[in-house]
Design an enzyme around this catalytic site. Structure first.
Site, PDB file in Angstrom:
ATOM      1  N   LYS A  74       0.806  -1.223   0.000  1.00  0.00           N
ATOM      2  CA  LYS A  74       0.000   0.000   0.000  1.00  0.00           C
ATOM      3  C   LYS A  74       0.843   1.278   0.000  1.00  0.00           C
ATOM      4  O   LYS A  74       0.367   2.326  -0.425  1.00  0.00           O
ATOM      5  CB  LYS A  74      -0.949   0.008   1.203  1.00  0.00           C
ATOM      6  N   ASP A 110     -10.190   3.006   2.481  1.00  0.00           N
ATOM      7  CA  ASP A 110     -10.378   2.485   3.846  1.00  0.00           C
ATOM      8  C   ASP A 110     -11.004   3.541   4.759  1.00  0.00           C
ATOM      9  O   ASP A 110     -11.959   3.256   5.494  1.00  0.00           O
ATOM     10  CB  ASP A 110      -9.040   2.031   4.427  1.00  0.00           C
TER      11      ASP A 110
END
Length: 289
Positions: A74, A110
């Site tokens: 990420k 997220d």
């Protein structure tokens, strides 16, 4: 693969990359959503180590439309995209890449997925004292989103990792106007923070399978008027959730954030409204196996 006959030269590819990746529910979720909307898309999972080469390939393949990014890539993936929103640069991680005609746009879902979980549960965060447990990647994404968009009175953060905690607190203080209160996690600091907290967000792996018998917060520290959001979703009912519920607190399951972030990815990949209930059903079916 039952949808294989429909795959053609016009089919658009989406994928999730990570290492390991065999456990991912993303292909099941997204392919069910594509089928529900009747879209000519397919979603696969790729175990990947060389992120740069994969992103170069994505840029070169015209019908490689979207990519989900999971552990451990990420942060690394940010080096290989053309555009990233300011908030995601502050967070220091992204989990989504969209190919806009060879231009790669990266962003995170997220944090917005967590915020939507609160909205859907009818929980107002504005003016509330929020306590976050943990300061890792998921905590960073949620903290920045809430600090910038939800208007909490204070965002307290506890963790045992002092350098990581300090870095998140410094980044939040530099990148948002929120009141940030970091502290090292001890029994005493946890008890004191729980007394002040209106909303508790658990962002550590404690209680996750296969350690279902563990909970970071003793049940007796919860109050009926509190809200607990546990981002752990395996198992569905963590010991932490059970403890909070036993004290009368409102609870929000981690599966809601997982579904929401996937739905936001789907909408960016396709331009269509995500069939959220289909996606949630697929997740629940797999988690109950």
């Amino acid at each position: 693969m039952k949808n294989a006959p429909s795959i053609s030269t016009s089919t658009r590819l989406c994928a999730v990359i990570g290492n390991p990746i065999a456990h991912s529910l993303s292909p099941a979720i997204h392919n069910a959503a594509f089928a529900k909307r009747g879209l000519d898309y397919v979603y696969l999972a790729f175990p990947v180590e060389d992120v740069g080469s994969v992103l170069a390939g994505m840029r070169a393949i015209g019908n490689f439309r979207g990519m989900s990014v999971t552990i451990p890539h990420k942060t690394e993936v940010m080096k290989h995209v053309d555009e990233i929103a300011e908030v995601d640069r502050h967070i220091g991680a992204i989990n989504t890449v969209v190919n806009e005609g060879g231009r790669l746009v990266g962003f995170g879902t997220d944090g917005p997925g967590a915020l939507k979980a609160f909205v859907d549960a009818g929980v107002e965060l504005g003016g509330k004292n929020v306590l976050m447990l943990g300061s890792g990647g998921a905590a960073r994404a949620i903290a920045f989103t809430l600090a910038r968009q939800a208007g909490p009175a204070q965002l307290a953060i506890l963790d045992v990792n002092e350098p990581m905690l300090g870095q998140l607190a410094a980044d939040l203080q530099a990148g948002t106007d929120a009141a940030i209160a970091p502290d090292l996690l001890t029994e005493a600091s946890l008890a004191a923070a729980m007394e002040r907290a209106d909303v508790v967000i658990h962002c550590t792996p404690i209680g996750m399978h296969p350690h279902e018998d563990a909970s970071l917060v003793p049940a007796e520290l919860f109050r009926p008027e509190q809200v607990l959001f546990d981002i752990v979703y395996t198992p569905l009912e963590t010991k932490l959730l059970s403890g909070a519920r036993s004290r009368g607190a409102q609870v929000i399951h981690g599966v809601e954030m997982f579904v929401n972030q996937a739905a936001l990815q789907f909408e960016r990949f396709t331009g269509e409204e995500a069939p959220v209930e289909v996606m949630r059903r697929v997740v629940m079916e797999h988690l109950k196996k």
